[in-house]
Write a protein that holds these residues in place. Structure first.
Motif, PDB file in Angstrom:
ATOM      1  N   ARG A   1       0.840  -1.192   0.000  1.00 24.88           N
ATOM      2  CA  ARG A   1       0.000   0.000   0.000  1.00 24.88           C
ATOM      3  C   ARG A   1       0.875   1.242   0.000  1.00 24.88           C
ATOM      4  O   ARG A   1       1.815   1.364   0.788  1.00 24.88           O
ATOM      5  CB  ARG A   1      -0.915   0.022   1.227  1.00 24.88           C
ATOM      6  N   ILE A   2       0.540   2.178  -0.891  1.00 20.03           N
ATOM      7  CA  ILE A   2       1.218   3.465  -0.941  1.00 20.03           C
ATOM      8  C   ILE A   2       0.393   4.474  -0.149  1.00 20.03           C
ATOM      9  O   ILE A   2      -0.797   4.671  -0.413  1.00 20.03           O
ATOM     10  CB  ILE A   2       1.413   3.945  -2.395  1.00 20.03           C
ATOM     11  N   ILE A   3       1.024   5.111   0.836  1.00 22.61           N
ATOM     12  CA  ILE A   3       0.367   6.138   1.645  1.00 22.61           C
ATOM     13  C   ILE A   3       0.379   7.450   0.857  1.00 22.61           C
ATOM     14  O   ILE A   3       1.397   7.824   0.265  1.00 22.61           O
ATOM     15  CB  ILE A   3       1.110   6.319   2.979  1.00 22.61           C
ATOM     16  N   LEU A   4      -0.760   8.149   0.850  1.00 26.68           N
ATOM     17  CA  LEU A   4      -0.849   9.416   0.131  1.00 26.68           C
ATOM     18  C   LEU A   4      -1.047  10.567   1.109  1.00 26.68           C
ATOM     19  O   LEU A   4      -1.988  10.582   1.909  1.00 26.68           O
ATOM     20  CB  LEU A   4      -2.007   9.385  -0.872  1.00 26.68           C
ATOM     21  N   LEU A   5      -0.132  11.516   1.064  1.00 29.32           N
ATOM     22  CA  LEU A   5      -0.232  12.740   1.860  1.00 29.32           C
ATOM     23  C   LEU A   5      -0.596  13.880   0.929  1.00 29.32           C
ATOM     24  O   LEU A   5       0.143  14.174  -0.011  1.00 29.32           O
ATOM     25  CB  LEU A   5       1.072  13.027   2.597  1.00 29.32           C
ATOM     26  N   ASP A   6      -1.738  14.498   1.193  1.00 25.06           N
ATOM     27  CA  ASP A   6      -2.181  15.613   0.351  1.00 25.06           C
ATOM     28  C   ASP A   6      -1.796  16.942   1.000  1.00 25.06           C
ATOM     29  O   ASP A   6      -2.120  17.205   2.156  1.00 25.06           O
ATOM     30  CB  ASP A   6      -3.703  15.572   0.163  1.00 25.06           C
ATOM     31  N   THR A   7      -1.100  17.778   0.239  1.00 22.18           N
ATOM     32  CA  THR A   7      -0.664  19.080   0.750  1.00 22.18           C
ATOM     33  C   THR A   7      -1.305  20.241  -0.020  1.00 22.18           C
ATOM     34  O   THR A   7      -0.734  21.325  -0.123  1.00 22.18           O
ATOM     35  CB  THR A   7       0.880  19.175   0.764  1.00 22.18           C
ATOM     36  N   THR A   8      -2.494  19.995  -0.575  1.00 21.67           N
ATOM     37  CA  THR A   8      -3.224  21.048  -1.282  1.00 21.67           C
ATOM     38  C   THR A   8      -3.462  22.259  -0.387  1.00 21.67           C
ATOM     39  O   THR A   8      -3.353  23.411  -0.827  1.00 21.67           O
ATOM     40  CB  THR A   8      -4.581  20.514  -1.786  1.00 21.67           C
ATOM     41  N   LEU A   9      -3.792  22.018   0.882  1.00 20.88           N
ATOM     42  CA  LEU A   9      -4.118  23.118   1.800  1.00 20.88           C
ATOM     43  C   LEU A   9      -2.882  23.836   2.328  1.00 20.88           C
ATOM     44  O   LEU A   9      -3.005  24.903   2.936  1.00 20.88           O
ATOM     45  CB  LEU A   9      -4.928  22.583   2.986  1.00 20.88           C
ATOM     46  N   ARG A  10      -1.700  23.276   2.084  1.00 21.13           N
ATOM     47  CA  ARG A  10      -0.476  23.934   2.524  1.00 21.13           C
ATOM     48  C   ARG A  10       0.374  24.358   1.334  1.00 21.13           C
ATOM     49  O   ARG A  10       0.420  25.515   0.975  1.00 21.13           O
ATOM     50  CB  ARG A  10       0.284  22.997   3.482  1.00 21.13           C
ATOM     51  N   ASP A  11       1.007  23.408   0.657  1.00 23.86           N
ATOM     52  CA  ASP A  11       1.854  23.754  -0.490  1.00 23.86           C
ATOM     53  C   ASP A  11       1.007  24.278  -1.642  1.00 23.86           C
ATOM     54  O   ASP A  11       1.400  25.199  -2.362  1.00 23.86           O
ATOM     55  CB  ASP A  11       2.646  22.520  -0.940  1.00 23.86           C
ATOM     56  N   GLY A  12      -0.177  23.690  -1.825  1.00 24.02           N
ATOM     57  CA  GLY A  12      -1.059  24.159  -2.891  1.00 24.02           C
ATOM     58  C   GLY A  12      -1.487  25.594  -2.686  1.00 24.02           C
ATOM     59  O   GLY A  12      -1.504  26.405  -3.618  1.00 24.02           O
ATOM     60  N   GLU A  13      -1.822  25.958  -1.446  1.00 21.23           N
ATOM     61  CA  GLU A  13      -2.268  27.320  -1.153  1.00 21.23           C
ATOM     62  C   GLU A  13      -1.162  28.340  -1.402  1.00 21.23           C
ATOM     63  O   GLU A  13      -1.433  29.507  -1.703  1.00 21.23           O
ATOM     64  CB  GLU A  13      -2.753  27.411   0.291  1.00 21.23           C
ATOM     65  N   GLN A  14       0.087  27.914  -1.282  1.00 19.18           N
ATOM     66  CA  GLN A  14       1.205  28.832  -1.486  1.00 19.18           C
ATOM     67  C   GLN A  14       1.261  29.375  -2.913  1.00 19.18           C
ATOM     68  O   GLN A  14       1.922  30.384  -3.169  1.00 19.18           O
ATOM     69  CB  GLN A  14       2.528  28.129  -1.138  1.00 19.18           C
ATOM     70  N   SER A  15       0.575  28.711  -3.840  1.00 21.13           N
ATOM     71  CA  SER A  15       0.588  29.172  -5.233  1.00 21.13           C
ATOM     72  C   SER A  15      -0.515  30.186  -5.516  1.00 21.13           C
ATOM     73  O   SER A  15      -0.573  30.762  -6.603  1.00 21.13           O
ATOM     74  CB  SER A  15       0.419  27.973  -6.174  1.00 21.13           C
ATOM     75  N   LEU A  16      -1.404  30.410  -4.553  1.00 20.31           N
ATOM     76  CA  LEU A  16      -2.546  31.296  -4.777  1.00 20.31           C
ATOM     77  C   LEU A  16      -2.187  32.744  -4.479  1.00 20.31           C
ATOM     78  O   LEU A  16      -1.282  33.035  -3.697  1.00 20.31           O
ATOM     79  CB  LEU A  16      -3.730  30.873  -3.901  1.00 20.31           C
ATOM     80  N   LYS A  17      -2.942  33.654  -5.081  1.00 21.50           N
ATOM     81  CA  LYS A  17      -2.739  35.083  -4.846  1.00 21.50           C
ATOM     82  C   LYS A  17      -3.598  35.574  -3.681  1.00 21.50           C
ATOM     83  O   LYS A  17      -3.700  36.769  -3.445  1.00 21.50           O
ATOM     84  CB  LYS A  17      -3.058  35.867  -6.120  1.00 21.50           C
ATOM     85  N   PHE A  18      -4.236  34.647  -3.001  1.00 16.39           N
ATOM     86  CA  PHE A  18      -5.079  34.984  -1.857  1.00 16.39           C
ATOM     87  C   PHE A  18      -5.049  33.803  -0.892  1.00 16.39           C
ATOM     88  O   PHE A  18      -4.649  32.699  -1.257  1.00 16.39           O
ATOM     89  CB  PHE A  18      -6.519  35.256  -2.305  1.00 16.39           C
ATOM     90  N   ASN A  19      -5.462  34.055   0.346  1.00 14.07           N
ATOM     91  CA  ASN A  19      -5.525  32.974   1.329  1.00 14.07           C
ATOM     92  C   ASN A  19      -6.910  32.340   1.310  1.00 14.07           C
ATOM     93  O   ASN A  19      -7.923  33.030   1.197  1.00 14.07           O
ATOM     94  CB  ASN A  19      -5.237  33.513   2.736  1.00 14.07           C
ATOM     95  N   LEU A  20      -6.951  31.031   1.431  1.00 13.62           N
ATOM     96  CA  LEU A  20      -8.230  30.344   1.539  1.00 13.62           C
ATOM     97  C   LEU A  20      -8.847  30.632   2.905  1.00 13.62           C
ATOM     98  O   LEU A  20      -8.137  30.723   3.908  1.00 13.62           O
ATOM     99  CB  LEU A  20      -8.037  28.837   1.377  1.00 13.62           C
ATOM    100  N   THR A  21     -10.159  30.784   2.942  1.00 11.55           N
ATOM    101  CA  THR A  21     -10.839  30.984   4.210  1.00 11.55           C
ATOM    102  C   THR A  21     -10.964  29.651   4.935  1.00 11.55           C
ATOM    103  O   THR A  21     -10.778  28.578   4.346  1.00 11.55           O
ATOM    104  CB  THR A  21     -12.244  31.569   3.991  1.00 11.55           C
ATOM    105  N   THR A  22     -11.303  29.724   6.208  1.00  9.42           N
ATOM    106  CA  THR A  22     -11.505  28.497   6.982  1.00  9.42           C
ATOM    107  C   THR A  22     -12.601  27.642   6.351  1.00  9.42           C
ATOM    108  O   THR A  22     -12.460  26.418   6.226  1.00  9.42           O
ATOM    109  CB  THR A  22     -11.868  28.854   8.437  1.00  9.42           C
ATOM    110  N   LYS A  23     -13.684  28.284   5.951  1.00 12.27           N
ATOM    111  CA  LYS A  23     -14.795  27.566   5.338  1.00 12.27           C
ATOM    112  C   LYS A  23     -14.355  26.852   4.066  1.00 12.27           C
ATOM    113  O   LYS A  23     -14.731  25.695   3.816  1.00 12.27           O
ATOM    114  CB  LYS A  23     -15.938  28.537   5.028  1.00 12.27           C
TER     115      LYS A  23
END
Length: 514
Positions: A4-26
């Motif tokens: 089994r390959i474990i998958l770690l998703d970093t969309t909310l951390r590394d992915g957010e770093q590519s945005l021009k704005f911060n994601l809200t909590t919601k």
């Protein structure tokens, strides 16, 4: 036995770093819930010390997410580690992810220290973090530009201190697959206590190698892959998890690996991330792009009709997408035209396939993509009806203020000219309402896309729209230097397609009655 390959998703951390704005909590909660439903093993929720919002969001996610393990990022600093713990302690299942640069260029120019002091800091901070949890991941930042003997030393030090997962990130997207394979293999052969940890990889796409590098790394012995949905992330992005997942799923007979992912939720999660992050998915994006399951070539379409495996290696239904699309263009053959007529329920003896195909090619050369309602019109309308533009623009004017827009439009409707006005929330809305008044067509605007052909003062605007009328979707396109006029033209193009479709139904009714 498959691993089994474990998958770690970093969309909310590394992915957010590519945005021009911060994601809200919601917004972060919505993405995290989609990731959890998809079956992601570990969700990296953010960098809690970086901002009060990141800290607050991490605390909220710790209350909500139950099935995926949560992970917070920390530098090799006590305050960072403390913040991760305090933000995630409400969940029974969390990880502290610590990182420190290990390559010479980072140690000398960024950290301004020595390699031995780096080793001391890694050991001390991992031991410090162990007071909060036994689940510690350590990342050797810029690992792929770290000399292999130094990297082995770092990894052995981190494991001895108590790290249970060691991440070997290709931080700047520098490495090639075979080189990555050799790094992982060297670690497995040279680090004495390597069996006491899980080897993870985190790849970037600067040279387009992210997915290939991750696949190669697990072939060499890595057990965890880190990435993001749609491959978003710093610079050219991260490894796209949906590509990794479907590569392992599609080639499962040839590879000794599997994941616990619910693949049917991939398309939904991809769309959620694209919408919330306001990052459109490229049409030719693997797995989730709009062209990923579209076929235009006549040879391909004919093969697909006979056996979908001729030109599709995976079924779109597996990722939660309902259908394969055959784009009708001048490259399409008779088989595709007949296939679309069959889908609409028209038997071959009700129309002349040769005449229809000849007219189809002429229209496709002129128009580009042809739609089902165009085929109906070519098959069952007279030449006069098909060449008739029942609606044509005579005059339009739109006036707007900060609250409302008012549109005035004069349309030629057959032999009659009609003039109407309407107000709306914005110019397009006002135009749309005015046209409904003129035509009495109960239409619904379901998609509006504006593109600029260039970025100069003389640039031409292109407007693509989709309108729903009864049960059918109609497509319209308009070009003009004035984007408001382009919008009017696009809607009128749809109206003429609707009119011709109505004529088709009348003609079919006459045929059935005769």
């Amino acid at each position: 036995m498959k691993k089994r390959i474990i998958l770690l998703d970093t969309t909310l951390r590394d992915g957010e770093q590519s945005l021009k704005f911060n994601l809200t909590t919601k917004e972060k909660i919505e993405i995290a819930l989609a990731l959890e439903k998809m079956g992601i093993d570990i969700i990296e929720v953010g960098f809690p010390i970086s901002s009060p919002i990141d800290y607050k969001t991490s605390k909220e996610l710790a209350k909500i997410i139950k099935n995926s393990k949560l992970c917070g990022l920390a530098r090799c600093k006590k305050k960072d580690i403390d913040m991760v713990y305090h933000s995630l302690k409400k969940t029974d299942n969390f990880r502290i992810h610590i990182f420190l640069a290990t390559s010479p260029i980072h140690i000398i120019t960024k950290l301004k220290t020595t390699f031995n002091k780096v080793l001391e800091k890694i050991s001390f901070m991992i031991k410090y973090a162990r007071q909060y949890t036994d689940d510690i991941e350590f990342s050797c930042e810029d690992a792929t530009r770290t000399p292999i003997n130094n990297l082995c030393n770092v990894v052995q030090t981190a494991i001895t201190a108590g790290a249970t997962t060691i991440n070997i990130p290709d931080t700047v997207g520098y490495i090639f697959p075979q080189e990555y394979y050799n790094i992982i293999l060297n670690l497995k052969n040279k680090v004495k206590n390597i069996d006491k940890c899980i080897i993870s990889v985190h790849t970037h796409n600067d040279l387009g190698m992210a997915v290939g590098n991750s696949i190669t790394a697990i072939n060499a012995g890595a057990q965890q892959i880190e990435g993001t949905i749609n491959g978003i992330g710093e610079r050219a992005g991260n490894c796209a998890l949906e590509e990794i997942i479907m590569a392992l799923y599609t080639r499962k007979k040839n590879m000794n690996f599997y994941t616990n992912i619910n693949v049917h939720n991939i398309y939904y999660t991809s769309k959620i991330v694209s919408k919330i992050c306001n990052i459109p998915i490229s049409i030719n994006k693997a797995i989730v792009g709009s062209n990923a399951f579209s076929h235009s070539s006549g040879i391909h379409q004919d093969g697909m009709i006979k056996n979908r495996n001729t030109y599709e290696i995976l079924n779109p239904k597996n990722i939660g997408l309902n259908k394969t699309e055959f784009n009708l263009t001048s490259k399409s053959g008779r088989a595709a035209v007949k296939y679309h007529m069959d889908l609409m329920g028209y038997k071959e003896n009700t129309y002349n396939i040769n005449l229809l195909y000849d007219n189809f090619i002429k229209l496709a050369d002129k128009k580009g993509q042809v739609f089902n309602y165009d085929l109906e019109s070519l098959a069952f309308n007279s030449l006069k009806d098909n060449n008739t533009e029942y609606f044509s623009l005579k005059y339009f004017n739109v006036e707007s203020n900060s609250h409302l827009s008012i549109a005035t439009i004069k349309l030629q409707c057959g032999k009659v000219i009609k003039l109407e006005s309407a107000t709306g929330l914005g110019a397009v809305n006002a135009i749309y309402k005015t046209i409904i008044r003129i035509t009495n067509y109960n239409i619904k605007l379901i998609n509006y896309i504006l593109k600029a052909k260039s970025h100069t003062e003389k640039s031409i605007g292109e407007v693509n729209i989709k309108i729903k009328y009864k049960t059918k979707i109609f497509n319209g396109i308009g070009f003009s230097k004035d984007i408001i006029k382009a919008s009017v033209i696009a809607i009128i193009n749809c109206l003429n397609s609707i009119w011709r479709s109505n004529q088709v139904q009348k003609n079919i009714l006459k045929i059935n009655q005769s």
